[in-house]
Design a protein around this motif. Structure first.
Motif, PDB file in Angstrom:
ATOM      1  N   UNK A   1       0.825  -1.205   0.000  1.00 34.24           N
ATOM      2  CA  UNK A   1       0.000   0.000   0.000  1.00 34.24           C
ATOM      3  C   UNK A   1       0.857   1.252   0.000  1.00 34.24           C
ATOM      4  N   UNK A   2       1.854   1.277   0.875  1.00 31.23           N
ATOM      5  CA  UNK A   2       2.721   2.450   1.006  1.00 31.23           C
ATOM      6  C   UNK A   2       3.443   2.730  -0.302  1.00 31.23           C
ATOM      7  N   UNK A   3       4.078   1.721  -0.840  1.00 35.98           N
ATOM      8  CA  UNK A   3       4.838   1.920  -2.073  1.00 35.98           C
ATOM      9  C   UNK A   3       3.919   2.241  -3.245  1.00 35.98           C
ATOM     10  N   UNK A   4       2.809   1.535  -3.340  1.00 34.35           N
ATOM     11  CA  UNK A   4       1.927   1.711  -4.479  1.00 34.35           C
ATOM     12  C   UNK A   4       1.299   3.081  -4.558  1.00 34.35           C
ATOM     13  N   UNK A   5       0.979   3.668  -3.420  1.00 36.78           N
ATOM     14  CA  UNK A   5       0.330   4.976  -3.425  1.00 36.78           C
ATOM     15  C   UNK A   5       1.338   6.114  -3.494  1.00 36.78           C
ATOM     16  N   UNK A   6       2.218   6.157  -2.534  1.00 39.94           N
ATOM     17  CA  UNK A   6       3.063   7.332  -2.355  1.00 39.94           C
ATOM     18  C   UNK A   6       4.024   7.557  -3.515  1.00 39.94           C
ATOM     19  N   UNK A   7       4.658   6.504  -3.979  1.00 40.03           N
ATOM     20  CA  UNK A   7       5.689   6.678  -4.999  1.00 40.03           C
ATOM     21  C   UNK A   7       5.094   7.127  -6.327  1.00 40.03           C
ATOM     22  N   UNK A   8       3.931   6.584  -6.681  1.00 40.83           N
ATOM     23  CA  UNK A   8       3.338   6.967  -7.958  1.00 40.83           C
ATOM     24  C   UNK A   8       2.827   8.395  -7.926  1.00 40.83           C
ATOM     25  N   UNK A   9       2.262   8.811  -6.814  1.00 41.06           N
ATOM     26  CA  UNK A   9       1.810  10.202  -6.681  1.00 41.06           C
ATOM     27  C   UNK A   9       2.978  11.155  -6.894  1.00 41.06           C
ATOM     28  N   UNK A  10       4.102  10.880  -6.262  1.00 37.77           N
ATOM     29  CA  UNK A  10       5.251  11.774  -6.391  1.00 37.77           C
ATOM     30  C   UNK A  10       5.882  11.688  -7.775  1.00 37.77           C
ATOM     31  N   UNK A  11       5.841  10.518  -8.390  1.00 40.89           N
ATOM     32  CA  UNK A  11       6.376  10.406  -9.750  1.00 40.89           C
ATOM     33  C   UNK A  11       5.552  11.242 -10.726  1.00 40.89           C
ATOM     34  N   UNK A  12       4.232  11.213 -10.582  1.00 41.30           N
ATOM     35  CA  UNK A  12       3.364  11.998 -11.466  1.00 41.30           C
ATOM     36  C   UNK A  12       3.606  13.481 -11.283  1.00 41.30           C
ATOM     37  N   UNK A  13       3.602  13.949 -10.049  1.00 37.50           N
ATOM     38  CA  UNK A  13       3.725  15.392  -9.812  1.00 37.50           C
ATOM     39  C   UNK A  13       5.122  15.900 -10.152  1.00 37.50           C
ATOM     40  N   UNK A  14       6.150  15.101  -9.908  1.00 37.68           N
ATOM     41  CA  UNK A  14       7.502  15.498 -10.299  1.00 37.68           C
ATOM     42  C   UNK A  14       7.593  15.673 -11.806  1.00 37.68           C
TER      43      UNK A  14
END
Length: 407
Positions: free
Chosen positions: A232-245
């Motif tokens: 859950x942690x990896x799936x949510x947080x990392x993709x959100x930051x990858x998109x916004x970056x």
């Protein structure tokens, strides 16, 4: 900084506010100092910053173990035996539980759902003309998809993301920021223990499969919640930051955005942009490993029991690999020995990101939808982006953008 003949060391603080705002000048200094540099403020903790050395360590769990992946005993005790903090057969056993759900073919039917959801969100924000890439676009898309796949109520997505940020910061050294993260991480565990029980999760979901594995005797009952939490942690947080970056980088380079707009239906071109953004500014900046035996990294001796920080963010800017333009964001990267497919933002070796294909699908869906919908993407001069200061991950708290609809 000081340089000793065989064991380079430095007094720099990779976890201070200034470093978290912009770590890349510090990474460049570390690469110049040596293959492994002791971080004096953290005792026997070494920074490994060059691409080849980071990649080699990730691929060698025999020498660089995942048994202690955080920089405090409190966090390591909490993570002991989890999929993040295990090696060899134990790691493979835990990772195998959700491997079928995370395989590329498992998402064939999901691709259309993700794309339609991305198209809808993009249409709404472009119509408004001004939006926040974090709260209006990345979080709703990623949070909704992840909570659905996990089998949790969509209404809990915002809380889960906030707790996930705490989990990542809890990997850091013993500082005020790290101590403030511990309660958030514990709240996530408590939530899953009470709200993600067998009776409440959606049949066929990730969590349902985790419980089914326990019923089959493949994992212990006590391993269910830690395993679910990691995905859950990896799936949510990392993709959100990858998109916004990625959107933040493109908003700063209008020429590249126009090029992307013209080729918005070219999936290969979209994929290259995603890979380059991951290389340029990795969502996860480092992982920690523990040295299992006296060894060396490109001639620098390390003692058994030492910890090493494998700096993804630095390795992905190594100019011996990426050339003199390593510190530039270029969607069309050519004329160097390696391409964007070789970035380490999603790890390497046994602990490489299990959900990398799903993450790439979501990022590309958002990027393609936005590129088709608008010829312009710009930062809002009166509302500068707000950087998130987290010990492990790199992203934005808010990223205000403006657009104009395509004709």
């Amino acid at each position: 900084m000081t340089l000793l003949s065989a064991r380079p060391s430095t007094s720099i603080d990779l976890f201070g506010d200034a470093a978290l705002h912009d770590p890349y000048p510090l990474y460049a200094g570390l690469r110049q100092l040596g293959p492994a540099v002791r971080l004096e403020q953290l005792g026997e903790v070494w920074a490994i910053s060059r691409y080849a050395d980071v990649q080699a360590a990730l691929a060698d769990p025999g020498r660089f173990s995942s048994a202690r992946v955080a920089l405090t005993d409190i966090a390591n005790d909490a993570l002991a035996g989890s999929v993040l903090a295990s090696d060899g057969a134990d790691h493979a056993r835990l990772r195998r539980v959700l491997s079928p759900q995370l395989a590329r073919h498992a998402f064939n039917g999901l691709h259309g759902v993700i794309r339609r959801h991305a198209d809808q969100l993009v249409a709404e924000v472009v119509q408004r003309g001004r939006f926040d890439a974090v709260s209006d676009l990345a979080l709703p898309l990623v949070g909704q998809i992840i909570t659905y796949l996990a089998g949790l109520p969509g209404r809990d997505r915002d809380q889960l993301v906030a707790w996930a940020e705490g989990v990542f910061s809890a990997f850091g050294p013993d500082t005020r920021r790290t101590r403030a993260a511990f309660p958030l991480a514990q709240t996530m565990v408590d939530y899953l223990a009470t709200s993600a029980t067998r009776e409440r999760v959606r049949p066929g979901s990730w969590l349902a499969e985790v419980y089914a594995a326990a019923d089959r005797g493949e994992i212990a009952e006590a391993e269910c919640i830690p395993l679910a939490s990691a995905y859950l942690v990896a799936g949510a947080e990392l993709t959100i930051h990858a998109i916004t970056t990625l959107l933040g980088l493109l908003a700063r380079t209008p020429r590249q955005w126009r090029s992307l707009h013209r080729r918005a239906h070219d999936s290969a071109f979209l994929g290259a942009a995603v890979r380059e953004a991951l290389r340029y500014d990795a969502p996860v900046q480092w992982v920690c490993r523990t040295v299992t035996q006296d060894t060396s990294v490109s001639g620098v001796p390390l003692s058994a029991g030492s910890q090493v920080l494998l700096l993804y963010g630095s390795a992905n800017r190594d100019d011996t690999v990426w050339g003199p333009t390593a510190d530039q964001f270029r969607m069309r990267r050519s004329g160097i020995r390696r391409t964007g497919t070789d970035h380490l933002a999603l790890g390497h070796g046994p602990h490489s990101c299990a959900g990398g294909h799903l993450a790439h699908m979501k990022i590309t869906a958002v990027l393609g939808a936005l590129a088709r919908a608008t010829p312009t993407l710009r930062l809002v001069p009166s509302a500068p982006p707000c950087r998130q200061l987290n010990n492990t991950i790199r992203g934005w708290v808010s990223l205000p953008l403006t657009t104009t609809p395509a004709r």
